[in-house]
Design an enzyme around this catalytic site. Structure first.
Site, short mmCIF file in Angstrom:
data_model
loop_
_atom_site.label_atom_id
_atom_site.label_comp_id
_atom_site.label_asym_id
_atom_site.label_seq_id
_atom_site.Cartn_x
_atom_site.Cartn_y
_atom_site.Cartn_z
CB THR A 37 10.30 61.54 -35.91
OG1 THR A 37 10.32 62.94 -35.75
CG2 THR A 37 11.71 61.02 -36.01
CE1 TYR A 51 14.54 64.07 -36.85
CE2 TYR A 51 12.39 64.10 -37.92
CZ TYR A 51 13.15 64.10 -36.77
OH TYR A 51 12.55 64.17 -35.56
CB THR A 117 7.47 62.37 -30.24
OG1 THR A 117 8.38 63.34 -30.76
CG2 THR A 117 7.88 60.97 -30.66
CG ASP A 118 6.87 67.92 -31.81
OD1 ASP A 118 7.79 67.20 -31.37
OD2 ASP A 118 7.07 68.92 -32.52
CE LYS A 190 9.57 65.13 -28.08
NZ LYS A 190 9.47 65.51 -29.49
CD GLU A 312 -0.03 80.42 -5.04
OE1 GLU A 312 0.29 81.61 -4.90
OE2 GLU A 312 0.53 79.47 -4.46
N1 ASP Z 1 8.07 67.19 -35.06
C1 ASP Z 1 7.96 65.74 -35.11
C2 ASP Z 1 6.47 65.41 -35.01
O1 ASP Z 1 5.91 65.51 -33.96
C3 ASP Z 1 8.75 65.15 -34.00
C4 ASP Z 1 8.64 63.66 -33.81
O2 ASP Z 1 7.83 62.95 -34.38
O3 ASP Z 1 9.44 63.15 -32.97
O4 ASP Z 1 5.89 65.05 -35.99
#
Ligand code: ASP
Length: 355
Positions: A37, A51, A117-118, A190, A312
């Site tokens: 992103t 996007y 971020t994924d 995340k 467990e």
């Molecule tokens: N789907 C995107 C990615 O991980 C999300 C992001 O970058 O926040 O490339």
């Protein structure tokens, strides 16, 4: 003044000048762009969540934040242009090799990796395990694309470069940086998929960057980077041993576990309920798979806390491993790396205690 004294004075003056020039010289920070992103583009400025990721090239990202040139000599490398959910071992290994080559260069002081971020937490943890260096490596992303109102990428990039340029960041392991917050690669993940404070760690932040200056509050105690037994230079090829995750819930079936075994998966990370629990009706399935050679690692679908060995389930008796506080996706990577060296569950358990 004798000739000797004149020469001595000139030498002293020029050495002084050289020293002050080197004191003024800015650190060199490499920005390794991989997509996400932070390099995304939306149809309009109000598209903060709708996007396409991985569109904007590295030089445009760097030029959009001219202030980073005051912090460091910044050079860009376009390593990949991908949305991070599509990263496989091939891309992960390629990023690690490129970062490893860069930190080995004497003229490079630090590396910033722009990333989706994924799976940012996976790449950061992997680098933390396989790149031997004390130079700062910072993985940064954003939740809004550059085209959106209040895009968070530019300030995140500014802070990440400040962090990578700071001598105080040396030896801190691979760091994740977003929303002013410095996080450790091993235990941060995340946690919110819509806000700009997307990442956090149950053990707290390492520090913060405010107005281009890092402030430190904690340091990790686990093995990492220079102190890791894994090294990207020892890993050959484009893939890692196959390790997959199963997700716990009520009303499960053995189908996924058996399908993984048939497909040649070497280890299953069981993201179990609670303390990495396995339902009583699946215990035989998992014990049989273990007897056939499959490694079983008990992790948890609960994001905080840690899985206790023999608490467990009787792990000693079943010869299962616990992931301790590593989440399933990080447990997957540590297990895959471990399997490049050993098939011993004792060794794997030792690694889970140490990393
Ligand atoms: N789907 C995107 C990615 O991980 C999300 C992001 O970058 O926040 O490339």
């Amino acid at each position: 003044m004798t000739q000797y004294k004149m020469v001595k004075t000139l030498l002293t003056l020029s050495m002084g000048a050289m020293l002050s020039i080197s004191a003024l010289a800015k650190p060199t920070v490499m920005v390794v762009a991989t997509g996400g992103t932070i390099a995304g583009a939306g149809a309009s400025a109000t598209n903060s969540a709708t996007y396409t990721a991985a569109k904007v090239p590295v030089d445009t990202l760097i030029n959009a934040v001219p202030q980073i040139k005051d912090l460091a000599d910044v050079k860009g490398v376009q390593a990949l242009q991908i949305a991070s959910e599509s990263i496989t071992d091939k891309e992960l290994l390629s990023i690690a090799r490129q970062v490893n080559d860069l930190v080995k260069k004497p003229e490079v002081n630090g590396v910033v990796i722009t990333h989706g971020t994924d799976t940012l937490e996976e790449t950061a943890f992997f680098l933390n395990l396989v790149v031997h260096t004390d130079k700062p490596i910072v993985v940064v992303g954003s939740m809004r694309p550059p085209s959106a109102l209040s895009a968070d990428g530019p300030l995140n990039l500014y802070g990440a470069v400040a962090l990578a340029a700071s001598p105080e960041s040396k030896g801190k392991g691979v760091m994740m940086f977003m929303n002013d917050t410095i996080l450790a690669a091993r235990d941060s993940s995340k946690r919110i998929n819509i806000h700009t404070n997307a990442f956090d760690s149950q053990w707290g932040a390492l520090g913060m960057v405010v107005e281009g200056k890092p402030y430190w509050f904690r340091q990790g105690v686990k093995r990492q980077t220079n102190n890791s037994e894994f090294n990207i230079e020892d890993i050959k090829g484009d893939s890692l041993p196959l390790v997959q995750i199963t997700y716990g819930s009520d009303s499960m079936t053995p189908v996924a576990y058996e399908a993984y075994a048939k497909a040649g998966v070497k280890a299953i990370i069981n993201a179990g309920t609670g303390n990495g629990s396995v339902p009583n009706y699946l215990v035989d399935t998992l014990r049989n798979l273990r007897q056939q050679g499959m490694i079983i690692v008990r992790a948890s679908r609960v994001q905080d806390g840690f899985v206790l060995r023999n608490a467990e389930k009787p792990d000693d008796e079943y010869d299962w491993v616990v992931a301790h506080d590593l989440n399933p996706q990080k447990a997957r990577l540590l297990t895959a790396l471990a399997l490049t060296k050993t098939n011993s569950t004792k060794e794997l358990q030792r690694m889970f205690w140490q990393y």
